[in-house]
Design a protein around this motif. Structure first.
Motif, PDB file in Angstrom:
ATOM      1  N   TYR A  77       0.985  -1.227  -0.113  1.00  0.00           N
ATOM      2  CA  TYR A  77      -0.096   0.041   0.006  1.00  0.00           C
ATOM      3  C   TYR A  77       1.015   1.211  -0.052  1.00  0.00           C
ATOM      4  O   TYR A  77       0.605   2.180  -0.736  1.00  0.00           O
ATOM      5  N   ASN A  78       1.741   1.438   0.859  1.00  0.00           N
ATOM      6  CA  ASN A  78       2.740   2.546   0.965  1.00  0.00           C
ATOM      7  C   ASN A  78       3.656   2.701  -0.165  1.00  0.00           C
ATOM      8  O   ASN A  78       3.978   3.763  -0.749  1.00  0.00           O
ATOM      9  N   GLN A  79       4.019   1.442  -0.848  1.00  0.00           N
ATOM     10  CA  GLN A  79       4.463   1.543  -2.131  1.00  0.00           C
ATOM     11  C   GLN A  79       3.726   2.193  -3.210  1.00  0.00           C
ATOM     12  O   GLN A  79       4.437   3.031  -4.013  1.00  0.00           O
ATOM     13  N   GLY A  80       2.596   1.792  -3.110  1.00  0.00           N
ATOM     14  CA  GLY A  80       1.645   2.578  -4.084  1.00  0.00           C
ATOM     15  C   GLY A  80       1.487   4.285  -4.016  1.00  0.00           C
ATOM     16  O   GLY A  80       1.448   4.738  -4.854  1.00  0.00           O
ATOM     17  N   VAL A  81       1.691   4.424  -2.673  1.00  0.00           N
ATOM     18  CA  VAL A  81       1.752   5.698  -2.580  1.00  0.00           C
ATOM     19  C   VAL A  81       3.112   6.512  -2.948  1.00  0.00           C
ATOM     20  O   VAL A  81       2.904   7.526  -3.564  1.00  0.00           O
ATOM     21  N   ALA A  82       4.158   5.922  -2.768  1.00  0.00           N
ATOM     22  CA  ALA A  82       5.365   6.337  -3.168  1.00  0.00           C
ATOM     23  C   ALA A  82       5.261   6.417  -4.807  1.00  0.00           C
ATOM     24  O   ALA A  82       5.840   7.422  -5.268  1.00  0.00           O
ATOM     25  N   TRP A  83       4.812   5.532  -5.567  1.00  0.00           N
ATOM     26  CA  TRP A  83       4.626   5.584  -6.836  1.00  0.00           C
ATOM     27  C   TRP A  83       3.859   6.759  -7.464  1.00  0.00           C
ATOM     28  O   TRP A  83       4.099   7.412  -8.374  1.00  0.00           O
ATOM     29  N   ARG A  84       2.709   7.002  -6.663  1.00  0.00           N
ATOM     30  CA  ARG A  84       1.808   7.982  -7.126  1.00  0.00           C
ATOM     31  C   ARG A  84       2.543   9.508  -6.680  1.00  0.00           C
ATOM     32  O   ARG A  84       2.471  10.248  -7.435  1.00  0.00           O
ATOM     33  N   ASN A  85       3.275   9.523  -5.617  1.00  0.00           N
ATOM     34  CA  ASN A  85       3.740  10.837  -5.260  1.00  0.00           C
ATOM     35  C   ASN A  85       5.016  10.747  -6.405  1.00  0.00           C
ATOM     36  O   ASN A  85       5.110  12.149  -6.764  1.00  0.00           O
ATOM     37  N   LYS A  86       5.559   9.719  -7.004  1.00  0.00           N
ATOM     38  CA  LYS A  86       6.657   9.863  -8.170  1.00  0.00           C
ATOM     39  C   LYS A  86       6.152  10.567  -9.173  1.00  0.00           C
ATOM     40  O   LYS A  86       6.732  11.274 -10.039  1.00  0.00           O
ATOM     41  N   SER A  87       4.795   9.948  -9.652  1.00  0.00           N
ATOM     42  CA  SER A  87       4.074  10.276 -10.763  1.00  0.00           C
ATOM     43  C   SER A  87       4.245  12.009 -10.872  1.00  0.00           C
ATOM     44  O   SER A  87       4.123  12.620 -11.813  1.00  0.00           O
ATOM     45  N   ILE A  88       3.828  12.665  -9.583  1.00  0.00           N
ATOM     46  CA  ILE A  88       3.728  14.042  -9.375  1.00  0.00           C
ATOM     47  C   ILE A  88       4.990  14.612  -9.979  1.00  0.00           C
ATOM     48  O   ILE A  88       4.717  15.757 -10.791  1.00  0.00           O
ATOM     49  N   LEU A  89       6.017  14.162  -9.416  1.00  0.00           N
ATOM     50  CA  LEU A  89       7.427  14.910  -9.912  1.00  0.00           C
ATOM     51  C   LEU A  89       7.651  14.708 -11.146  1.00  0.00           C
ATOM     52  O   LEU A  89       8.474  15.406 -11.685  1.00  0.00           O
ATOM     53  N   ALA A  90       7.035  13.779 -11.988  1.00  0.00           N
ATOM     54  CA  ALA A  90       7.175  13.627 -13.508  1.00  0.00           C
ATOM     55  C   ALA A  90       6.776  15.004 -14.422  1.00  0.00           C
ATOM     56  O   ALA A  90       7.387  15.087 -15.302  1.00  0.00           O
ATOM     57  N   GLY A  91       5.907  15.630 -13.638  1.00  0.00           N
ATOM     58  CA  GLY A  91       5.458  16.826 -14.373  1.00  0.00           C
ATOM     59  C   GLY A  91       5.094  16.763 -15.427  1.00  0.00           C
ATOM     60  O   GLY A  91       3.746  16.061 -15.674  1.00  0.00           O
ATOM     61  N   LYS A  92       5.258  17.240 -16.558  1.00  0.00           N
ATOM     62  CA  LYS A  92       4.734  17.265 -17.806  1.00  0.00           C
ATOM     63  C   LYS A  92       5.139  16.178 -18.788  1.00  0.00           C
ATOM     64  O   LYS A  92       4.561  15.938 -19.842  1.00  0.00           O
ATOM     65  N   ASP A  93       5.921  15.421 -18.071  1.00  0.00           N
ATOM     66  CA  ASP A  93       6.431  14.198 -18.890  1.00  0.00           C
ATOM     67  C   ASP A  93       5.173  13.170 -18.629  1.00  0.00           C
ATOM     68  O   ASP A  93       5.290  12.287 -17.771  1.00  0.00           O
ATOM     69  N   LYS A  94       4.132  13.095 -19.782  1.00  0.00           N
ATOM     70  CA  LYS A  94       2.938  12.366 -19.497  1.00  0.00           C
ATOM     71  C   LYS A  94       3.357  10.682 -19.479  1.00  0.00           C
ATOM     72  O   LYS A  94       2.524  10.099 -18.778  1.00  0.00           O
ATOM     73  N   PHE A  95       4.181  10.601 -20.275  1.00  0.00           N
ATOM     74  CA  PHE A  95       4.737   9.121 -20.402  1.00  0.00           C
ATOM     75  C   PHE A  95       5.100   8.488 -18.961  1.00  0.00           C
ATOM     76  O   PHE A  95       4.886   7.362 -18.654  1.00  0.00           O
ATOM     77  N   GLU A  96       6.028   9.154 -18.585  1.00  0.00           N
ATOM     78  CA  GLU A  96       6.405   8.819 -17.139  1.00  0.00           C
ATOM     79  C   GLU A  96       5.656   8.820 -16.026  1.00  0.00           C
ATOM     80  O   GLU A  96       5.645   7.918 -15.372  1.00  0.00           O
ATOM     81  N   SER A  97       4.794   9.820 -16.347  1.00  0.00           N
ATOM     82  CA  SER A  97       3.843   9.874 -15.184  1.00  0.00           C
ATOM     83  C   SER A  97       2.813   8.657 -15.209  1.00  0.00           C
ATOM     84  O   SER A  97       2.459   8.202 -14.136  1.00  0.00           O
ATOM     85  N   ARG A  98       2.366   8.334 -16.441  1.00  0.00           N
ATOM     86  CA  ARG A  98       1.486   7.192 -16.677  1.00  0.00           C
ATOM     87  C   ARG A  98       2.066   5.928 -16.340  1.00  0.00           C
ATOM     88  O   ARG A  98       1.457   5.320 -15.502  1.00  0.00           O
ATOM     89  N   LYS A  99       3.337   5.745 -16.394  1.00  0.00           N
ATOM     90  CA  LYS A  99       4.183   4.643 -16.158  1.00  0.00           C
ATOM     91  C   LYS A  99       4.079   4.330 -14.436  1.00  0.00           C
ATOM     92  O   LYS A  99       3.891   3.347 -14.014  1.00  0.00           O
ATOM     93  N   TYR A 100       4.486   5.587 -13.986  1.00  0.00           N
ATOM     94  CA  TYR A 100       4.296   5.401 -12.343  1.00  0.00           C
ATOM     95  C   TYR A 100       3.016   5.110 -11.951  1.00  0.00           C
ATOM     96  O   TYR A 100       3.114   4.439 -10.680  1.00  0.00           O
ATOM     97  N   LEU A 101       2.012   5.678 -12.483  1.00  0.00           N
ATOM     98  CA  LEU A 101       0.651   5.528 -12.011  1.00  0.00           C
ATOM     99  C   LEU A 101       0.305   4.032 -12.279  1.00  0.00           C
ATOM    100  O   LEU A 101      -0.290   3.544 -11.325  1.00  0.00           O
ATOM    101  N   LEU A 102       0.505   3.483 -13.374  1.00  0.00           N
ATOM    102  CA  LEU A 102       0.460   2.004 -13.579  1.00  0.00           C
ATOM    103  C   LEU A 102       1.135   1.044 -12.481  1.00  0.00           C
ATOM    104  O   LEU A 102       0.443   0.175 -11.818  1.00  0.00           O
ATOM    105  N   ASN A 103       2.410   1.527 -12.031  1.00  0.00           N
ATOM    106  CA  ASN A 103       3.080   0.816 -10.985  1.00  0.00           C
ATOM    107  C   ASN A 103       2.309   0.940  -9.613  1.00  0.00           C
ATOM    108  O   ASN A 103       1.987  -0.019  -8.961  1.00  0.00           O
TER     109      ASN A 103
END
Length: 363
Positions: free
Chosen positions: A173-199
């Motif tokens: 569960y907390n790993q999921g939170v970390a991945w979601r927070n990391k997706s926010i740091l991806a900023g405008k890079d939609k590909f990276e953000s989506r990859k982190y969200l899928l993780n």
């Protein structure tokens, strides 16, 4: 003769005990002079356990400063005391001294790499305090992989396998939170953000295998909503509502989701529930905002003539008739209404639609 033999045996026995005792004392004294470091180390260790005991007592009484003092002194005497390291790290977190906390978690994990709870807490601090999401994600993975070599089961006392499965869910569960927070740091890079969200989705789904709780369903719903997986998000919010029907967040997010899908009637129902729950928490700003959005949705519904009859059925006057009353300025709710209210909050709007989507009936 018998008495003489008895006395001789008693004398011999007492003498043997005395001789053995004397020899042991001499060995201890001699050992101290031959191996002074070993004996000092054991003596310090004994003292250390005493200070840990004092620290635990202070910890239980919420005497934080006294607990820190005792744990610190215990570690000065015996640096390898794992519980002292772990409890001291937890206390530093309370005081927001995160770097001292991380240092002590690290030391505890060096001493015991399979200390699962310590590794999870270590990763949580990495995520929330230092924003080191990559290392935190790796630590959660290590926490799950480091299984105990043997399971311990004592009825009504300890079940190590059950504890491991629960902690495994917490780690994912907390790993999921970390991945979601990391997706926010991806900023405008939609590909990276989506990859982190899928993780994040994968981590939350792994968590649900052993931890079927509100927070997991709710956060999985948020991630699916961001990914535009509306049907998945709807199912997740509905599951969260079943778990904690009086938590306004899932109702509110589901209302936003339904509004984005132009399902205004169902959205109106969920906004209304969210508003009632927030107003019960005396949060004026949130209550005002929710009811502003509720009015906006109501106006859209009013523009649709076919919804007029349904709106009348949902009106407060018809819903409350004969079930609530005012006595001496206080709202009195009947048992019938109270039960209906709980049932109403536990069932999310348009649940059947989301469930049908899973089987492909809405295609």
């Amino acid at each position: 003769m018998r008495e003489f033999l008895y006395r001789l045996l008693l004398f011999t026995k007492n003498t043997t005990v005395r001789v053995i005792s004397l020899l042991l004392v001499l060995c201890l004294i001699g050992g101290y002079f031959i191996y002074p470091r070993f004996y000092k180390k054991q003596w310090y260790k004994i003292q250390s356990y005493y200070y840990v005991y004092k620290g635990d007592k202070a910890y239980k009484k919420n005497l934080k400063e006294e607990a820190i003092k005792n744990y610190t002194h215990a570690l000065e005497l015996h640096p390898k005391h794992i519980r002292a390291r772990y409890n001291l790290a937890n206390l530093y977190v309370v005081y927001e001294d995160y770097y001292s906390a991380l240092e002590n978690y690290e030391q505890a994990l060096i001493l015991k790499p399979d200390f699962m709870v310590a590794r999870i807490d270590y990763a949580i601090v990495l995520t929330t305090a230092t924003y080191n999401y990559d290392k935190a994600i790796d630590e959660y993975e290590l926490a799950v992989k480091n299984k105990p070599k043997k399971w311990i089961y004592i009825p009504y006392i300890i079940d190590s396998k059950k504890n491991y499965n629960y902690n495994k869910g917490v780690a994912y569960y907390n790993q999921g939170v970390a991945w979601r927070n990391k997706s926010i740091l991806a900023g405008k890079d939609k590909f990276e953000s989506r990859k982190y969200l899928l993780n994040a989705v994968e981590s939350y789904q792994n968590a649900l295998k052993t931890l079927k709780e509100y927070d997991v369903y709710y956060n999985l719903g948020i991630v699916n909503q961001i990914l535009k997986r509306n049907h998945e998000a709807g199912k997740n919010y509905c599951k969260a509502i079943e778990k904690e029907p009086l938590n306004y967040e899932a109702h509110y997010n589901l209302a936003i989701l339904l509004r984005s899908m132009d399902n205004y009637i169902a959205s109106w129902e969920e906004f209304k529930k969210a508003g009632l729950l927030i107003s019960g928490n005396n949060d004026a700003n949130k209550t005002r905002y929710v009811y502003d959005v509720l009015n906006e949705v109501s106006q859209k519904i009013a523009l649709e003539p076919e919804y007029k009859d349904m709106m009348e059925e949902l009106s407060d006057e018809n819903f409350n008739k004969g079930k609530v009353s005012w006595i001496n300025g206080k709202l009195i709710i009947s048992e019938e209404f109270d039960k209906a209210m709980n049932d109403n909050f536990r069932t999310c709007a348009d649940k059947e639609y989301f469930e049908a989507a899973e089987t492909g009936e809405n295609d």
